[in-house]
Design a protein around this motif. Structure first.
Motif, PDB file in Angstrom:
ATOM      1  N   TYR A 127       0.849  -1.197   0.000  1.00 30.55           N
ATOM      2  CA  TYR A 127       0.000   0.000   0.000  1.00 30.55           C
ATOM      3  C   TYR A 127       0.886   1.249   0.000  1.00 30.55           C
ATOM      4  N   HIS A 128       0.849   1.984  -1.090  1.00 32.36           N
ATOM      5  CA  HIS A 128       1.680   3.183  -1.256  1.00 32.36           C
ATOM      6  C   HIS A 128       3.171   2.886  -1.079  1.00 32.36           C
ATOM      7  N   ALA A 129       3.599   1.689  -1.459  1.00 33.98           N
ATOM      8  CA  ALA A 129       5.025   1.362  -1.506  1.00 33.98           C
ATOM      9  C   ALA A 129       5.550   1.802  -2.873  1.00 33.98           C
ATOM     10  N   GLN A 130       6.436   2.810  -2.874  1.00 31.83           N
ATOM     11  CA  GLN A 130       6.763   3.482  -4.130  1.00 31.83           C
ATOM     12  C   GLN A 130       7.594   2.626  -5.079  1.00 31.83           C
ATOM     13  N   ALA A 131       8.251   1.594  -4.592  1.00 29.12           N
ATOM     14  CA  ALA A 131       9.040   0.727  -5.472  1.00 29.12           C
ATOM     15  C   ALA A 131       8.263  -0.493  -5.941  1.00 29.12           C
ATOM     16  N   THR A 132       6.951  -0.522  -5.681  1.00 27.59           N
ATOM     17  CA  THR A 132       6.115  -1.642  -6.094  1.00 27.59           C
ATOM     18  C   THR A 132       6.259  -1.898  -7.592  1.00 27.59           C
ATOM     19  N   ALA A 133       6.425  -3.169  -7.973  1.00 23.76           N
ATOM     20  CA  ALA A 133       6.548  -3.547  -9.380  1.00 23.76           C
ATOM     21  C   ALA A 133       6.512  -5.066  -9.475  1.00 23.76           C
ATOM     22  N   CYS A 134       6.269  -5.548 -10.676  1.00 26.92           N
ATOM     23  CA  CYS A 134       6.326  -6.982 -10.926  1.00 26.92           C
ATOM     24  C   CYS A 134       6.929  -7.210 -12.311  1.00 26.92           C
ATOM     25  N   GLU A 135       6.980  -8.459 -12.738  1.00 27.84           N
ATOM     26  CA  GLU A 135       7.576  -8.800 -14.026  1.00 27.84           C
ATOM     27  C   GLU A 135       6.886  -8.098 -15.186  1.00 27.84           C
ATOM     28  N   GLU A 136       5.577  -7.826 -15.027  1.00 28.27           N
ATOM     29  CA  GLU A 136       4.814  -7.218 -16.115  1.00 28.27           C
ATOM     30  C   GLU A 136       5.089  -5.724 -16.270  1.00 28.27           C
ATOM     31  N   CYS A 137       5.368  -5.027 -15.176  1.00 27.70           N
ATOM     32  CA  CYS A 137       5.423  -3.565 -15.257  1.00 27.70           C
ATOM     33  C   CYS A 137       6.709  -2.946 -14.713  1.00 27.70           C
ATOM     34  N   GLY A 138       7.590  -3.749 -14.107  1.00 31.69           N
ATOM     35  CA  GLY A 138       8.721  -3.177 -13.402  1.00 31.69           C
ATOM     36  C   GLY A 138      10.044  -3.265 -14.123  1.00 31.69           C
ATOM     37  N   PRO A 139      11.112  -2.960 -13.426  1.00 24.27           N
ATOM     38  CA  PRO A 139      12.462  -3.027 -13.998  1.00 24.27           C
ATOM     39  C   PRO A 139      12.779  -4.428 -14.517  1.00 24.27           C
ATOM     40  N   GLN A 140      13.668  -4.460 -15.489  1.00 23.99           N
ATOM     41  CA  GLN A 140      14.039  -5.719 -16.126  1.00 23.99           C
ATOM     42  C   GLN A 140      15.523  -5.999 -15.927  1.00 23.99           C
ATOM     43  N   LEU A 141      15.834  -7.279 -15.923  1.00 25.82           N
ATOM     44  CA  LEU A 141      17.208  -7.742 -15.750  1.00 25.82           C
ATOM     45  C   LEU A 141      17.738  -8.203 -17.101  1.00 25.82           C
ATOM     46  N   LEU A 142      19.027  -7.946 -17.356  1.00 19.86           N
ATOM     47  CA  LEU A 142      19.617  -8.321 -18.644  1.00 19.86           C
ATOM     48  C   LEU A 142      21.058  -8.765 -18.454  1.00 19.86           C
ATOM     49  N   TRP A 143      21.465  -9.752 -19.220  1.00 13.21           N
ATOM     50  CA  TRP A 143      22.853 -10.192 -19.255  1.00 13.21           C
ATOM     51  C   TRP A 143      23.548  -9.550 -20.450  1.00 13.21           C
ATOM     52  N   VAL A 144      24.703  -8.957 -20.200  1.00 14.22           N
ATOM     53  CA  VAL A 144      25.492  -8.334 -21.256  1.00 14.22           C
ATOM     54  C   VAL A 144      26.919  -8.854 -21.144  1.00 14.22           C
ATOM     55  N   THR A 145      27.447  -9.435 -22.216  1.00 19.21           N
ATOM     56  CA  THR A 145      28.828  -9.903 -22.179  1.00 19.21           C
ATOM     57  C   THR A 145      29.775  -8.707 -22.195  1.00 19.21           C
ATOM     58  N   SER A 146      31.013  -8.970 -21.842  1.00 18.92           N
ATOM     59  CA  SER A 146      31.998  -7.897 -21.831  1.00 18.92           C
ATOM     60  C   SER A 146      32.161  -7.295 -23.223  1.00 18.92           C
ATOM     61  N   GLU A 147      32.138  -8.150 -24.247  1.00 17.41           N
ATOM     62  CA  GLU A 147      32.274  -7.659 -25.621  1.00 17.41           C
ATOM     63  C   GLU A 147      31.088  -6.775 -26.000  1.00 17.41           C
ATOM     64  N   GLU A 148      29.880  -7.212 -25.617  1.00 13.11           N
ATOM     65  CA  GLU A 148      28.697  -6.399 -25.907  1.00 13.11           C
ATOM     66  C   GLU A 148      28.753  -5.069 -25.160  1.00 13.11           C
ATOM     67  N   ALA A 149      29.237  -5.099 -23.914  1.00 17.22           N
ATOM     68  CA  ALA A 149      29.288  -3.878 -23.103  1.00 17.22           C
ATOM     69  C   ALA A 149      30.148  -2.815 -23.764  1.00 17.22           C
ATOM     70  N   VAL A 150      31.226  -3.229 -24.381  1.00 18.33           N
ATOM     71  CA  VAL A 150      32.097  -2.271 -25.051  1.00 18.33           C
ATOM     72  C   VAL A 150      31.367  -1.616 -26.216  1.00 18.33           C
ATOM     73  N   ARG A 151      30.531  -2.406 -26.913  1.00 22.06           N
ATOM     74  CA  ARG A 151      29.848  -1.876 -28.097  1.00 22.06           C
ATOM     75  C   ARG A 151      28.638  -1.022 -27.764  1.00 22.06           C
ATOM     76  N   ARG A 152      27.933  -1.401 -26.742  1.00 14.33           N
ATOM     77  CA  ARG A 152      26.653  -0.738 -26.475  1.00 14.33           C
ATOM     78  C   ARG A 152      26.861   0.607 -25.781  1.00 14.33           C
ATOM     79  N   ALA A 153      26.152   1.600 -26.209  1.00 15.98           N
ATOM     80  CA  ALA A 153      26.346   2.958 -25.690  1.00 15.98           C
ATOM     81  C   ALA A 153      25.410   3.278 -24.539  1.00 15.98           C
TER      82      ALA A 153
END
Length: 786
Positions: free
Chosen positions: A203-229
């Motif tokens: 109730y009025h918890a400002q960080a409330t979220a779930c898989e449908e609407c909240g922050p997402q997790l991602l794996w990025v390799t070291s090689e990809e990290a260098v390329r992605r801006a």
């Protein structure tokens, strides 16, 4: 001002009774109170609504700037019950620091109404008193994370009113979702329902979220990290399919294979490896350029018990909402690789405090992980994805990142428990923002603290700063060493952020006496009234303020180096005075200091300095040079300088004295981080060893002086005849503690004081503090520690 608890409720009740003379339990009242402290972002408004229903009162609650306004309508008996429970039954993560009765009205007839949570409004009053700290995942959210029937099952960002990010995601007050970095995530219908349901802990918890609407997790390799801006590009490409599950599995696989993973958390990045894999730990050290400094470990509770000796008080800290790194004694049969904490008998351990960390540890292929700060050694913590990709791609084999923005970095806090007493060694996540009330007038103070607004910029090493506003001292998180340009830039940004959050307009800036500190130069550039404070008096005054000591007392201040009033190098000081003024009444024997700051990284220089100044014979110098592998040519040149008329500076530093003793005992002439050799020396102490080295107390020019020369000669004699390092380490600690105690208690007797205040980094040595405290207590005095 009243601070929390039943006393605050009674003061409110008395204020109401004062305004309503003919008060009876049946009197119908409308009462408005304002409450401040940590009362936003911690479920306080939902708690108030539930309490109102339980007590049978109508009215409303809302955030107004940095305080909470509560209006209640009921008979006076019900209001009394409500006000008492408002400050005694408040949520565990909240902290009611004060409040006032804003309005009282007598009603002619009963009023029947509902209790509502109103839309927050912004005001300029009491800014930032309500900024909550970041809190570890609570047991209820942990259960949701692990429950296959929960819609939050394995969702790494689940949180509620009692846990999750706060300080690192709030843009402004009041603390509402649109004022945080969660504003970019509109709630889905299910989360919206929970957010508005008084029966839900979200109730009025400002960080409330779930898989449908909240922050997402991602794996990025070291090689990809260098390329992605940008992170936005990476997240967009990673949202298809089961991204979080894939990302976590990739991270686990890399860790299990001996790789290094950069993990984005609440306040920045960690670098993780399998702590049981010596080769992986060695690779992390090589890439991070951190050859020997102990590495923090993240474990589950079962692993902590397997690797460490843990007291009940230490368990409480490990399980606390702050979830700091706790320094624990290593079990003899722990079996971890030596390169996790070389030469140490303690491990820095914490339990997982985010959903990501919990899920990372949920793997049978490893039992604990190194989780060290995500930076190159000496650099500040990386906290943005772009910064991490730029700086950590040469260290990490992959990145576990998310798209919830971190507004300001905050490193892990570090604590030690001595008996039942908590000692904060690094004050950051979980403890900031927080404040120290200074609602007293101190002897010699020119004004009440409530009348002053000031910025204190701190020193250059392990910097932290503070704002004084409305009688409270707001302490910053750990910044780092300001001789690093990136750390100095962060220092300026952090000051700007805190000034905005606190809505503070300082009239004064307080700085160290050292004219060349980066922090002092910064302070001098500000168009504010300037106050310069001697370094060791600052240590003493800080401890006195923390413990409310206003009468003159004795301070024993021990640290590395500080600029003295006489232009010399201080660091082992006996002071007498108050927060406002002091007199230097004693110190360690001054010895010539040649080599400048480089001597802190090359303690062999201090060994030769102190042995030569102490009058040891040439054979002892040659023995010391061989013991520390000093080249003959280097020794010859250095001794010629010592024998010259070059005056050098005089040094009374306790830190440098420890460098000398530890270098000789552990046979190491260089140091890769500040305090490395003294930490190893402390780890060698064996309390069963008898005896101590003779540190004698003498009077010189009207001051007490602790002569270290005889003790150093005794130490060299012991080592030359083959005494084992634990015995030498123990005799040094015990003798130094005894000498300090004698000097301090003699001064206390002369000046008629009953408290001995300690301050400075050398007092983080647990054996020194223990034996000093014992010696002081035998003479009927109390030791007060920060």
């Amino acid at each position: 001002m009243n601070f929390g608890g039943a006393s605050l409720a009674r003061s409110w009740q008395a204020a109401i009774a004062e305004q309503v003379r003919a008060l009876t339990p049946e009197t119908q009242l409308a009462v408005e109170v304002h409450v401040w402290g940590i009362v936003q972002g911690v479920g306080f408004r939902p708690f108030v609504a539930r309490l109102a229903a339980d007590c049978g009162v109508a009215g409303s609650v809302r955030n107004e700037g940095a305080y909470v306004r509560v209006q209640v309508v009921a008979n006076s008996a019900a209001i009394d019950r409500f006000l008492l429970r408002l400050v005694t039954d408040n949520p565990p993560a909240s902290q009611v620091q004060g409040g006032r009765v804003a309005a009282v009205q007598v009603l002619n007839a009963p009023v029947t109404s509902v209790f509502r949570i109103l839309q927050s409004v912004q005001t300029g009053a009491r800014a930032a008193l309500s900024i909550p700290p970041d809190l570890a995942i609570c047991d209820d959210c942990l259960e949701d994370l692990r429950n296959p029937n929960s819609r939050y099952y394995r969702y790494p960002f689940t949180s509620c009113t009692q846990c999750g990010p706060r300080y690192t995601m709030v843009r402004r007050l009041p603390f509402d979702r649109d004022a945080t970095t969660m504003s970019q995530f509109p709630l889905c219908p299910e989360c919206e329902k929970e957010y508005h349901s008084p029966l839900s802990r979200r109730y009025h918890a400002q960080a409330t979220a779930c898989e449908e609407c909240g922050p997402q997790l991602l794996w990025v390799t070291s090689e990809e990290a260098v390329r992605r801006a940008t992170l936005g590009e990476a997240i967009e490409n990673g949202r298809s399919g089961d991204g979080a599950k894939y990302a976590l599995q990739q991270a686990r696989d890399v860790l299990a294979a001996g790789g290094i993973v950069a993990v984005m958390g609440i306040g920045g990045f960690h670098l993780a490896v399998n702590a049981e894999d010596a080769a992986a730990v060695a690779q992390l050290r090589a890439r991070k350029r951190r050859p020997s400094k102990p590495l923090a470990l993240m474990m589950n509770k079962s692993s902590v018990a397997a690797y460490c000796e843990v007291s009940q008080a230490e368990w409480r800290q490990l399980n606390s909402r702050e979830r700091p790194i706790v320094l624990l004694h290593t079990r003899a049969d722990a079996g971890l690789p030596d390169n996790v904490a070389p030469g140490m008998n303690r491990l820095g351990v914490f339990l997982p405090y985010t959903g990501i960390q919990v899920l990372l540890l949920d793997d049978d292929r490893y039992r604990c992980l190194v989780m060290t700060s995500g930076n190159v050694s000496g650099e500040p913590l990386a906290y943005t994805v772009a910064d991490a990709f730029a700086k950590l791609s040469g260290i990490a084999d992959g990145f576990l990142v998310h798209n919830r923005e971190i507004l300001r970095p905050v490193d892990d806090s570090v604590v030690r428990v001595d008996g039942s007493e908590l000692l904060l060694l690094r004050r950051s996540r979980g403890y900031v923002p927080g404040n120290l009330p200074l609602d007293r007038e101190y002897a010699g103070a020119s004004a009440n603290w409530a009348d002053l607004t000031a910025l204190a910029v701190g020193g250059d090493v392990k910097n932290a700063f503070a704002f004084l506003k409305e009688g409270k001292l707001w302490l910053s998180p750990y910044i780092g060493d300001l001789d690093n340009p990136s750390a100095f830039a962060l220092f300026g940004r952090q000051i700007a952020w805190h000034q905005e959050l606190l809505q503070a307009q300082p009239e004064w800036v307080v700085r160290d006496l050292h004219p060349n500190y980066h922090s002092s130069v910064y302070a001098g550039s500000l168009p504010l009234k300037q106050l310069t404070v001697q370094h060791h008096h600052a240590h003493m005054a800080a401890c006195m303020l923390e413990h409310g000591l206003s009468e003159p007392t004795i301070g024993v201040i021990l640290d590395g180096i500080g600029f003295g009033d006489d232009g010399q190098i201080w660091g082992g000081e006996l002071l007498y005075g108050t927060c406002a003024d002091y007199e230097r009444i004693g110190h360690l024997l001054p010895l010539r200091w040649i080599g400048g700051d480089v001597a802190t990284k090359e303690p062999w220089r201090m060994v030769l300095n102190y042995l030569f100044e102490g009058g040891l014979v040439a054979q002892d110098l040659e023995w010391a040079a061989q013991r520390l592998a000093i080249d003959d040519a280097v020794l010859s040149r250095y001794v010629s300088v010592l024998r010259s008329s070059y005056p050098g500076l005089q040094c009374t530093s306790a830190g440098r004295l420890f460098d000398v003793a530890s270098a000789l005992i552990v046979r190491q002439g260089t140091s890769s981080f500040e305090g490395e050799l003294p930490m190893r020396l402390e780890a060698l102490v064996d309390a069963s060893c008898a005896g101590d080295y003779p540190f004698s107390v003498v009077m010189s020019k009207g001051r007490w002086e602790l002569d270290v020369r005889v003790a150093l000669q005794a130490l060299v004699n012991d080592l030359r005849r083959g005494v084992h390092p634990p015995e030498a380490a123990t005799k040094f600690h015990r003798g130094f503690a005894r000498g300090l105690a004698q000097m301090a208690t003699e001064a206390a007797s002369r000046y008629g004081v009953s408290h001995i205040v300690t301050g400075g980094g050398v007092w983080q040595n647990s054996w020194l503090l223990r034996w000093f405290t014992e010696q002081v207590a035998k003479r009927g005095l109390t030791t007060v520690t920060p």
